[in-house]
Design a protein around this motif. Structure first.
Motif, mmCIF file in Angstrom:
data_model
loop_
_atom_site.group_PDB
_atom_site.id
_atom_site.type_symbol
_atom_site.label_atom_id
_atom_site.label_comp_id
_atom_site.label_asym_id
_atom_site.label_seq_id
_atom_site.Cartn_x
_atom_site.Cartn_y
_atom_site.Cartn_z
ATOM 1 N N TYR A 350 0.835 -1.197 0.000
ATOM 2 C CA TYR A 350 0.000 0.000 0.000
ATOM 3 C C TYR A 350 0.876 1.256 0.000
ATOM 4 C CZ TYR A 350 -3.587 -3.350 1.447
ATOM 5 O OH TYR A 350 -4.444 -4.423 1.518
ATOM 6 N N PRO A 351 1.639 1.469 -1.085
ATOM 7 C CA PRO A 351 2.550 2.618 -1.120
ATOM 8 C C PRO A 351 1.825 3.963 -1.099
ATOM 9 C CG PRO A 351 2.397 1.594 -3.277
ATOM 10 C CD PRO A 351 1.702 0.670 -2.323
ATOM 11 N N ASP A 352 0.575 3.976 -1.520
ATOM 12 C CA ASP A 352 -0.200 5.220 -1.538
ATOM 13 C C ASP A 352 -1.134 5.330 -0.330
ATOM 14 O OD1 ASP A 352 0.926 5.964 -4.017
ATOM 15 O OD2 ASP A 352 -0.504 4.658 -5.061
ATOM 16 N N GLY A 353 -0.902 4.496 0.649
ATOM 17 C CA GLY A 353 -1.741 4.514 1.833
ATOM 18 C C GLY A 353 -2.895 3.535 1.725
ATOM 19 N N VAL A 354 -3.710 3.476 2.763
ATOM 20 C CA VAL A 354 -4.792 2.501 2.805
ATOM 21 C C VAL A 354 -5.992 3.123 3.507
ATOM 22 C CG1 VAL A 354 -4.025 1.486 5.006
ATOM 23 C CG2 VAL A 354 -5.335 0.089 3.380
ATOM 24 N N ASP A 355 -7.192 2.703 3.121
ATOM 25 C CA ASP A 355 -8.424 3.197 3.733
ATOM 26 C C ASP A 355 -8.967 2.162 4.719
ATOM 27 O OD1 ASP A 355 -8.904 5.721 2.208
ATOM 28 O OD2 ASP A 355 -8.899 4.329 0.516
ATOM 29 N N VAL A 356 -9.292 2.613 5.913
ATOM 30 C CA VAL A 356 -9.859 1.723 6.927
ATOM 31 C C VAL A 356 -11.035 2.437 7.599
ATOM 32 C CG1 VAL A 356 -7.629 0.615 7.360
ATOM 33 C CG2 VAL A 356 -8.358 2.519 8.803
ATOM 34 N N GLN A 357 -11.859 1.655 8.260
ATOM 35 C CA GLN A 357 -12.989 2.197 9.010
ATOM 36 C C GLN A 357 -12.843 1.759 10.469
ATOM 37 O OE1 GLN A 357 -17.340 0.837 8.631
ATOM 38 N NE2 GLN A 357 -17.323 2.757 7.467
ATOM 39 N N ASN A 376 -4.311 9.028 10.080
ATOM 40 C CA ASN A 376 -4.336 9.794 8.828
ATOM 41 C C ASN A 376 -2.963 10.348 8.492
ATOM 42 O OD1 ASN A 376 -7.060 9.354 8.440
ATOM 43 N ND2 ASN A 376 -7.711 11.357 9.203
ATOM 44 N N ALA A 377 -2.243 10.803 9.513
ATOM 45 C CA ALA A 377 -0.916 11.385 9.307
ATOM 46 C C ALA A 377 0.074 10.375 8.737
ATOM 47 C CB ALA A 377 -0.390 11.957 10.614
ATOM 48 N N ALA A 378 -0.200 9.085 8.957
ATOM 49 C CA ALA A 378 0.697 8.041 8.468
ATOM 50 C C ALA A 378 0.202 7.396 7.181
ATOM 51 C CB ALA A 378 0.871 6.968 9.544
ATOM 52 N N ARG A 381 -5.820 6.167 6.047
ATOM 53 C CA ARG A 381 -6.974 7.068 5.973
ATOM 54 C C ARG A 381 -8.162 6.431 6.713
ATOM 55 N NH1 ARG A 381 -4.309 7.142 1.055
ATOM 56 N NH2 ARG A 381 -5.634 5.429 0.308
ATOM 57 N N THR A 382 -8.541 7.058 7.799
ATOM 58 C CA THR A 382 -9.470 6.433 8.742
ATOM 59 C C THR A 382 -10.810 7.152 8.775
ATOM 60 O OG1 THR A 382 -7.582 5.762 10.103
ATOM 61 C CG2 THR A 382 -9.764 5.704 11.137
#
Length: 505
Positions: A350-357, A376-378, A381-382
């Motif tokens: 996930y080099p571009d980050g990941v979305d979680v809930q 979010n800072a890391a 995306r939460t």
């Protein structure tokens, strides 16, 4: 872990249930301790059910202890002491333990509480379809009632944790007659605790009276007891000032205001810890590097200082410092490092980050909002979501990522099973490292005073924490405000009890 709705059909929340079917008039006489009007109102939380066998909420134990007594109790420091059993004896090989009950015990409905009743209650815990305590009773192979007062637990392995185990919900003895109707038991408990439930409005309050037949009734100085949900932060001070509450559980945010209003506040470092439950069978949490990135992205010290008003200590494991199962090798296991968290995400694909809930029990939990900012800072995306009231995620496992609180267990071995065992309530993925069961069993095989016991239980803790996805955050502090007319209230690291407490006029 609080406030799931009752799962009992046909309950009318707007109507008080007068429990005349299970409470005799002799049991509710007001001359049995204290004077009429000696009432204590406690703002805590109503239980999800009054049946300890099907309760799936750790916090329930405090309310359940009002109406049920365990085979043993735990003292202010969390050590096992006599309860319904005045003593216990292990066999020389550690494969059985006999509990010697106090003579003449009765349930609140007047029926005898003898060895046969204890046997029936524990066997129900092992075999009931919806039992949440069955995994903790797994080492009990069979149970025999050897006399009116002696009941022996025959074990399939050496287990010296049993006296601790039976001090909580697992060892609370339910009337066999009442247990024949589990749906009724959920709202009309029949136990042998210090109080008897006489009226109940689900979600609103429970009313209780002193049980004159409780084995330690001489230490119960409260004639009438009312249990209500803890006060909302906006009305905590007003509730104490008006007498709506005599004792109230507070959040960290409420402490300063309540103290400023002149009310005493007991501050107790207790066993529970805040934790993120993670289902490691659901993407993206099935990748251990994602879970490690989450743990690394979290600044635990900031959570303590900002979201929890400086109370508590950062935690990377389910046990606080000073507790026998606490492993010092795990301290600062995942130091806060945003750059490392991003690298771990990249390594996980996930080099571009990941979305979680992230699911919350309540919308106004400041810990959830701060965790969202930190993740979010890391690049994690939460999105925050609030779980549907009354839906128990331990059962449904609908949410794979949840801000939670582990409310500890009386036995550290039991705690490890609840968190990490294959049937553990808080093990959302129902996976377990293969070496953990053996390590837990080995720890349980040491007597509690054996010098080898601490190292064994700490080894099991390390195996669990380094192989399982749970993300521990910080230790919990219990804040208990009370009216000046309440005397004798004590700090308990585990179950809150009311022996020795008086309400003055």
């Amino acid at each position: 872990m609080r406030n799931p709705a009752l799962k009992v059909a046909g309950i009318a929340a707007a109507v008080t249930l007068l429990l005349t079917g299970c409470v005799s008039q002799a049991s509710i006489r007001q001359d049995a301790g204290g004077q009429s009007g000696d009432t204590l109102t406690w703002g805590w939380s109503l239980p999800s059910t009054w049946d300890p066998v099907t309760s799936a909420v750790g916090n329930d134990v405090h309310a359940l202890t009002l109406v049920y007594e365990g085979i043993t109790e735990v003292d202010e420091n969390g050590e096992a002491r006599p309860g319904l059993a005045e003593s216990w004896t292990y066999a020389g090989d550690g494969r059985s333990v006999t509990f010697h009950l106090r003579p003449g015990l009765t349930f609140s409905d007047g029926t005898n509480l003898d060895a046969a009743a204890v046997k029936a209650s524990l066997e129900r815990g092992k075999t009931a379809k919806d039992s949440t305590i069955a995994p903790q009773l797994a080492t009990i192979e069979r149970i025999t009632a050897d006399s009116e007062t002696d009941v022996t637990l025959h074990l399939n392995q050496v287990d010296y944790q049993i006296p601790l185990l039976l001090a909580g919900k697992t060892g609370q003895v339910v009337s066999p007659a009442a247990a024949k109707d589990p749906a009724r038991l959920a709202t009309r408990p029949v136990g042998a605790g210090p109080f008897i439930l006489t009226g109940y409005v689900p979600g609103s309050q429970a009313t209780l009276v002193k049980n004159p037949d409780f084995w330690n009734a001489d230490q119960i100085h409260i004639a009438n007891f009312v249990l209500k949900p803890a006060p909302d932060p906006s009305v905590a001070v007003a509730g104490l000032q008006s007498g709506q509450y005599d004792v109230a559980d507070l959040t960290a945010a409420q402490v300063a205001g309540v103290k400023a209003a002149g009310f005493p506040v007991l501050t107790t470092d207790v066993l529970p810890v805040r934790v993120l439950d993670v289902n490691n069978t659901v993407k993206p949490f099935d990748n251990p590097k994602v879970v490690e990135a989450i743990s690394t992205a979290i600044d635990r010290r900031a959570l303590v200082e900002t979201a929890n008003f400086g109370y508590g200590e950062p935690a990377w494991q389910p046990f606080p410092k000073g507790y026998v199962a606490y492993n010092p090798e795990l301290e600062n296991l995942y130091p806060h490092d945003v750059a490392k968290a991003r690298r771990l995400l990249a390594e996980a694909g996930y080099p571009d980050g990941v979305d979680v809930q992230l699911a919350l029990n309540r919308a106004d939990d400041p810990v959830g909002e701060l965790i969202q900012q930190q993740l979010n800072a890391a690049g994690i995306r939460t999105k925050l979501t609030v779980m549907t009231p009354g839906v128990n995620n331990y059962i449904t496992r609908r949410h794979p990522f949840v801000l939670d609180q582990f409310n500890a267990r009386q036995s550290p071995v039991q705690a490890l099973q609840v968190l990490f065992g294959p049937e553990g309530l808080m093990n959302l993925g129902k996976t377990t490292p293969k070496e953990l069961p053996a390590a837990v069993a080995k720890a349980g095989g040491y007597a509690l005073d054996d010098p080898a016991y601490p190292a064994a239980i700490q080894k099991a803790t390390k195996i669990a924490v380094t192989n399982m996805p749970n993300v521990f955050l910080f230790t919990v502090t219990r804040f208990t405000a009370h009216s000046p007319k309440v005397q004798g209230l004590r700090n308990w690291v585990d179950i809150q009890r009311f022996e020795g407490v008086r309400v003055t006029t």
